[in-house]
Structure formats: structure tokens, C-alpha cells
Design an enzyme around this catalytic site. Structure first.
Site, PDB file in Angstrom:
ATOM      1  N   ARG A 104      14.338  -5.010  41.556  1.00  0.00           N
ATOM      2  CA  ARG A 104      15.658  -5.452  41.122  1.00  0.00           C
ATOM      3  C   ARG A 104      15.506  -6.280  39.845  1.00  0.00           C
ATOM      4  O   ARG A 104      14.533  -7.015  39.669  1.00  0.00           O
ATOM      5  CB  ARG A 104      16.293  -6.301  42.222  1.00  0.00           C
ATOM      6  CG  ARG A 104      17.719  -6.770  41.957  1.00  0.00           C
ATOM      7  CD  ARG A 104      18.692  -5.635  41.923  1.00  0.00           C
ATOM      8  NE  ARG A 104      20.077  -6.082  42.176  1.00  0.00           N
ATOM      9  CZ  ARG A 104      21.144  -5.446  41.721  1.00  0.00           C
ATOM     10  NH1 ARG A 104      21.011  -4.346  41.003  1.00  0.00           N
ATOM     11  NH2 ARG A 104      22.346  -5.891  42.017  1.00  0.00           N
ATOM     12  N   THR A 149      25.260   4.585  40.731  1.00  0.00           N
ATOM     13  CA  THR A 149      23.855   4.394  41.088  1.00  0.00           C
ATOM     14  C   THR A 149      23.332   5.791  41.366  1.00  0.00           C
ATOM     15  O   THR A 149      24.077   6.758  41.353  1.00  0.00           O
ATOM     16  CB  THR A 149      23.757   3.474  42.330  1.00  0.00           C
ATOM     17  OG1 THR A 149      24.391   2.228  42.031  1.00  0.00           O
ATOM     18  CG2 THR A 149      22.331   3.187  42.752  1.00  0.00           C
ATOM     19  N   ASP A 181      26.471  -8.505  39.056  1.00  0.00           N
ATOM     20  CA  ASP A 181      26.321  -8.547  40.511  1.00  0.00           C
ATOM     21  C   ASP A 181      26.043  -9.949  41.038  1.00  0.00           C
ATOM     22  O   ASP A 181      25.973 -10.158  42.243  1.00  0.00           O
ATOM     23  CB  ASP A 181      25.204  -7.597  40.953  1.00  0.00           C
ATOM     24  CG  ASP A 181      25.713  -6.178  41.149  1.00  0.00           C
ATOM     25  OD1 ASP A 181      26.937  -5.972  41.083  1.00  0.00           O
ATOM     26  OD2 ASP A 181      24.893  -5.274  41.366  1.00  0.00           O
ATOM     27  N   SER A 212      22.321  -7.059  45.832  1.00  0.00           N
ATOM     28  CA  SER A 212      22.614  -5.638  45.700  1.00  0.00           C
ATOM     29  C   SER A 212      23.068  -5.060  47.037  1.00  0.00           C
ATOM     30  O   SER A 212      22.740  -5.584  48.103  1.00  0.00           O
ATOM     31  CB  SER A 212      21.354  -4.890  45.241  1.00  0.00           C
ATOM     32  OG  SER A 212      21.557  -3.486  45.297  1.00  0.00           O
ATOM     33  N   SER A 213      23.815  -3.968  46.967  1.00  0.00           N
ATOM     34  CA  SER A 213      24.208  -3.223  48.166  1.00  0.00           C
ATOM     35  C   SER A 213      23.371  -1.964  48.365  1.00  0.00           C
ATOM     36  O   SER A 213      23.598  -1.218  49.330  1.00  0.00           O
ATOM     37  CB  SER A 213      25.684  -2.829  48.080  1.00  0.00           C
ATOM     38  OG  SER A 213      26.510  -3.967  48.102  1.00  0.00           O
ATOM     39  N   GLY A 252      27.137   4.047  45.118  1.00  0.00           N
ATOM     40  CA  GLY A 252      28.492   3.728  45.552  1.00  0.00           C
ATOM     41  C   GLY A 252      28.839   2.259  45.622  1.00  0.00           C
ATOM     42  O   GLY A 252      29.804   1.893  46.298  1.00  0.00           O
ATOM     43  N   GLY A 253      28.083   1.366  44.953  1.00  0.00           N
ATOM     44  CA  GLY A 253      28.413  -0.051  45.022  1.00  0.00           C
ATOM     45  C   GLY A 253      28.377  -0.541  46.461  1.00  0.00           C
ATOM     46  O   GLY A 253      27.489  -0.207  47.233  1.00  0.00           O
TER      47      GLY A 253
END
EC number: 2.3.2.2
Length: 568
Positions: free
Chosen positions: A98, A377, A419, A448-449, A469-470
């Protein structure tokens, strides 16, 4: 091989893959290996690496670099992400790459004197860019588990960038946007437009020579080819000239991490997913723990009763996500084990009323702005001939990141700083979170998701799954797993089935348009839920390993325009 011949081969692949590829609810079968991605050429690169003798890590690395060429909206070397590995020998690991906040970042860096976000600066422009992690993460994973030489894995991406790829309809809106905004994005126009002026039409060959040179430096020097030397200087000079924060020191200090996965169980299956700074693994396991107490198969797939308990599980997991989860390096008291425990799930389940929707309570929070996570993503799922599995999700945040190419380096930058929670202390009913665990700090990784996940049985990988997809990513992965385990769907059916999403705030449930029957929707609303529609949710890429039949089945979500599952 002459360039013209290579172009002819690319056109051949372009046509034949569309004719022969998996689509819809029938998965692609294979005996020895499978690669599933959002772009057919990248999938072919991964398959070629597997056929060459590479393992799942090798194929995922090569595929990720290929996607940085073929899928610039999300595939990248200027962003970051996560990789989950589960070996056939039972070895489990994850790799965290990340992005990080630059050393000069501050908690209030995006706010004006009134405490409001300045000019959407946490999403637009170079201030929104975190220190990229993709190259470091791919390199670390290869150093730990890879088999083939590093240079062999970067070579296909270089070839694609040098010789060109067919422009696709997927990129058409972006190149038209850049053509209309050349003055604002001059370095991007130079890369994405023909002669820096005219949009490429779908099917025309698009070459990326500057990106090829950047990839060559990575091929020769590994991670140092990005974080030191010419590429690092190009990034730092571009930042300094245009108001960004990232320096050569930021790049030299960046390190990816190998971490232990978060582990859970669901109806006798092992769930292996990503720990913080991903919130996905925690939320996924928490929801599965809650839902384990219901007989979903008896309720019926996407019945109002099943959708109700699914929504209530989502509501509770996302509330915990908002309150507790952030970069573990900056939140040493993060209660991971409590959040993923069966006891915590039992307590949460006891608060669910089967006849009525729960309220989403933000009484302790207050805010004025909605800052959603971007849905752009991409995900890679890989299984090799030995049964080793990789689930890899990475991103630039928004589609095409901040839309800014590093001049002379040929790649897009992320806008992942968006984010972070931008306004300390403010959370609202529209979805903005302002809690402390995810506030901006130098060298901190933003929450993050992304939810790359592997489901195992008897110590062997069974399902490899992930999605863009967030914030919907977590719920997309959840529903594919439920469809597979509770409703006995094959991997393609599990991916194609209609999906819903609830994230605590805003207190609304999204349905995919035409996915849920009007009668079911009416009964669901009668329980107190509010519904709105989205055209589609996520683009899941999945693999199922059938060990009884000694077969591997792959499925690329038809929601993704250029996606393909290919095996051999």
C-alpha cells in the site's frame, strides 16, 4: 521477430481470445494452471509464464506488470496494493505494498482555514499522490517465493509497451477527456494521444516507449530501478516542479512488508485474507462470522430474508471498520483478534432483529462532506500446476489515478491520499469518516477496502477471489464466497449473480439494476431498508480448484469489458 509480425500476432490474439474465452456463467476449465484478470493480454502473459515453468507468484508478478501497460485505468507501477499467497504445502503469507504518505504530509494538509477541503485537493493534483508501492511489493513477493528470473517476468510488459497494444473502447472516454484538457495534463497527453494531439481509436496500435524504458530499469535493477536512480529523480523533479510532496528520500525509504494474513473460518472452510492497512480481511471475516449463525441456503439466495441479514452484517462490520481500522504500524492497539472473533460476531448477531432494519447511528460523529472511495481497482487470481494460489488486488485509486503521467517516465500516478480521513474528527451520515486510526501522518499507509482472499479446505487452496470497487469490494468478495459455499454455485455463477451493498453510512442499500425482483425488493423495504440502484457492482476475478476432478475453473466477471480467464 519483426514489429509487424508482433502486431499481427496481437491482432490474432485480440480476435481469437474473444472467440474462445470464458464468458457468462460457464467457467473456463484447465488442468495445470489458470490466470484471471481484467485484460485478455495480461491474462495471456500470466499463462505464458505458467507454461514456462513459473509458479503462481511469478505469473502474478508478470501479469501485474503487463496490466500496467494494458489497463492504465488501474493496472500500475505508480500505485499500490496487496497480495495473498497460499501454497499447496499450506504456507500462507501476505504482501503489503500500500502507498505511504510522504514525509512532508500533515493531518490538515487538504483543509483551508475554515476546515473545509480545498479544491478537492485530496483527490486531484499531486498533493493527492502517495509514495507508490507496487514495484516494491512485486519485487518482495518474487524474492520470497518466486522461481523464474526477475528479468523474465518484466520482459513481457516491456514488449507490450514497445511494440504496442490495440487501443480499447474501455479507454476511449479517458483519451477523449485528455484530448479536451491537453493544457491541464500535458505530460499525459504526450503518452495517451497520437503525436500528443489526437485520441487513438479502438483497435489502433498504441505504443508507450517512455514506460518501456522505465520498465527496463526495473527489469535490470529490481525495486531499485524504480525507487532509486533515474526513475526516482524523474518523479522527484516532477513533484517539485508541479507542487507535489514526494522526494527522492521518500522513494528511497519506501519498503513493502510481508505480513501474516488474517484468518477465519466459515462452515468448516478456512478464510485467508489481508490484514491492515486493508480493512477487507477483518470486515469479511466479521461478516462471515455473523452470517454463520443463519441458515442462508434455507432462506434462499437473494430472498428478502437473506438480503436482510446480509445487510445487517454489512452494517455492523462497516461500523467497526470506521471506528477501529487503520495502518497497524500507527495503531498498535488495533483490536484485530476481537473484531474477527466468533464471540464478537455472536454479540453483534444478537442485536439483529429479523423483522426490522437496525438504525445506523452516527450520534458521536459529525461532518459536512462525502468523500467516497473510488471503484477503479483491478484484481488478479492465479493458480499454478502445483496448486499454489495468489490473490492480488492493486489500484491507482480513481480511474487513471490523478490522471497525471510522470513526465519522461510514462506512467500514471495514484491519488491514494484521498483514502485517508481528510477532516479530523468528522464523520457523517453520507459516508465520510473522520476517526483517528486513518488520519494523515508521514509514512502512514492509508486505509483500503481491497480484499484479496483465498478460501481453503483441509489445508489446500480452494477458491481464489478478489474484485475492484472501492468500499463495495468487501461485500462483493463476501457474496461470491456465500454463493459458492451456501448456494453451491460454480465460480462463474457465483461471480455473475446480482449483488447488493451496504456500508453503514449512508444508510441505504444499493441493488444492481434488474438484479433483484420487484416482489423481493418490496418485502425487503417493508423491513425498513432504503434502496437505490447502481448499474453494476465490482468486477470479480475468481478461480475454483476442484481437487476431486483434478481440474481448475476460472471465471472473469462479465461486468469487466476486457476481462478473461485463461488456463492450460
Amino acid at each position: 521477430m519483426k514489429t509487424d509480425l508482433k502486431i499481427a500476432i496481437l491482432f490474432f490474439l485480440f480476435n481469437t481470445i474473444f472467440i474462445c474465452a470464458q464468458s457468462g456463467k460457464t467457467p473456463a476449465p484447465a488442468k495445470k494452471g489458470m490466470v484471471v484478470t481484467s485484460h485478455y493480454l495480461a491474462s495471456e502473459v500470466g499463462r505464458a509464464i505458467l507454461k514456462k515453468g513459473g509458479n503462481a507468484i511469478d505469473a502474478s508478478v508478470a501479469t501485474a506488470f503487463a496490466l500496467s501497460v494494458t489497463l492504465p485505468s488501474a493496472g500500475n507501477i505508480g500505485g499500490g496494493g496487496f497480495l495473498v499467497y497460499y501454497g499447496d504445502d499450506g504456507v500462507k503469507s501476505t504482501f503489503n505494498f500500500r502507498e505511504k504518505a510522504p514525509l512532508a504530509a500533515t493531518e490538515n494538509m487538504f483543509l483551508d482555514e475554515e476546515g473545509k477541503i480545498k479544491n478537492n485537493s485530496n483527490h486531484e493534483g499531486l498533493l493527492a499522490t502517495g509514495v507508490p508501492g507496487t514495484v516494491a511489493g512485486l519485487y518482495l513477493a518474487h524474492q520470497r517465493v518466486g522461481k523464474l528470473p526477475w528479468s523474465d517476468l518484466v520482459a513481457p510488459a516491456i514488449e507490450l509497451a514497445e511494440n504496442g497494444i490495440p487501443a480499447t473502447y474501455r479507454n476511449e472516454w479517458f483519451v477523449n477527456f485528455i484530448a479536451k484538457n491537453k493544457a491541464k495534463y500535458p505530460s499525459t497527453a504526450k503518452v495517451f494521444l497520437k503525436n500528443g494531439i489526437t485520441p487513438y481509436k479502438p483497435g489502433e496500435i498504441w505504443k508507450q516507449p517512455e514506460l518501456a524504458e522505465t520498465l527496463k530499469r526495473i527489469q535490470k535493477n529490481g525495486a531499485d530501478g524504480f525507487y532509486k536512480g533515474k526513475t526516482a529523480k524523474l518523479i522527484a523533479e516532477f513533484m517539485k516542479k508541479n507542487g507535489g510532496l514526494i522526494t527522492e528520500k521518500d522513494l528511497a525509504k519506501y519498503e513493502a512488508q510481508e505480513l501474516k494474513p488474517v484468518l477465519g473460518t466459515y462452515r468448516g472452510y478456512e478464510i485467508v485474507s489481508m490484514p491492515p492497512p486493508s480493512s477487507g480481511g477483518i470486515a469479511l471475516i466479521e461478516m462471515l462470522n455473523i452470517l454463520e449463525g443463519y441458515n442462508l441456503s434455507e432462506m434462499g439466495h437473494n430472498s428478502s430474508a437473506a438480503l436482510h441479514v446480509l445487510t445487517e452484517a454489512m452494517r455492523r462490520a462497516f461500523a467497526d471498520r470506521a471506528e477501529f481500522v487503520g495502518d497497524a504500524d500507527f495503531n498498535p492497539d488495533l483490536p484485530i483478534e476481537k473484531l474477527i472473533s466468533k464471540e464478537h460476531a455472536n454479540n453483534l448477531r444478537s442485536s439483529i432483529d429479523l423483522q426490522r432494519a437496525s438504525p445506523s447511528d452516527s450520534a458521536n460523529f459529525n461532518a459536512k462532506f462525502l468523500i467516497p472511495e473510488s471503484p477503479e481497482t483491478t484484481h488478479i487470481s492465479v493458480v499454478d500446476k502445483d496448486g499454489n494460489a495468489v490473490s492480488l488486488t492493486y489500484t491507482l485509486e480513481n480511474s487513471y489515478g490523478n490522471k497525471i503521467v510522470v513526465d519522461g517516465a510514462g506512467f500514471l500516478l495514484n491519488n491514494e491520499m484521498g483514502d485517508f480521513n481528510p477532516i479530523p474528527g468528522y464523520t457523517n451520515s453520507q459516508g465520510l469518516i473522520g476517526t483517528k486510526p486513518n488520519l494523515v501522518q508521514p509514512e502512514k499507509r492509508m486505509l483500503s477496502s481491497m480484499t484479496p482472499t483465498i478460501v481453503a479446505k483441509n489445508g489446500k487452496p480452494l477458491i481464489v477471489i478478489g474484485s475492484p470497487g472501492g468500499r463495495t469490494i468487501i461485500n462483493t468478495v463476501l457474496q461470491v464466497i456465500l454463493n459458492s459455499i451456501d448456494f453451491n454455485m460454480n465460480i462463474a455463477q457465483a461471480i455473475e449473480a446480482p449483488r447488493i451493498h451496504h456500508q453503514w453510512f449512508p444508510n441505504k442499500t444499493s441493488f444492481e439494476r434488474y438484479g433483484i425482483s420487484p416482489d423481493t425488493e418490496k418485502m425487503y423495504k417493508s423491513l425498513g431498508h432504503e434502496v437505490y440502484y447502481r448499474n453494476s457492482q465490482g468486477q470479480a476475478m475468481g478461480i475454483f480448484i476442484d481437487r476431486k476432478k483434478n481440474m481448475i475453473y476460472g471465471a472473469a466477471d462479465s461486468r469487466s469489458f476486457d476481462a478473461r480467464a485463461v488456463g492450460y
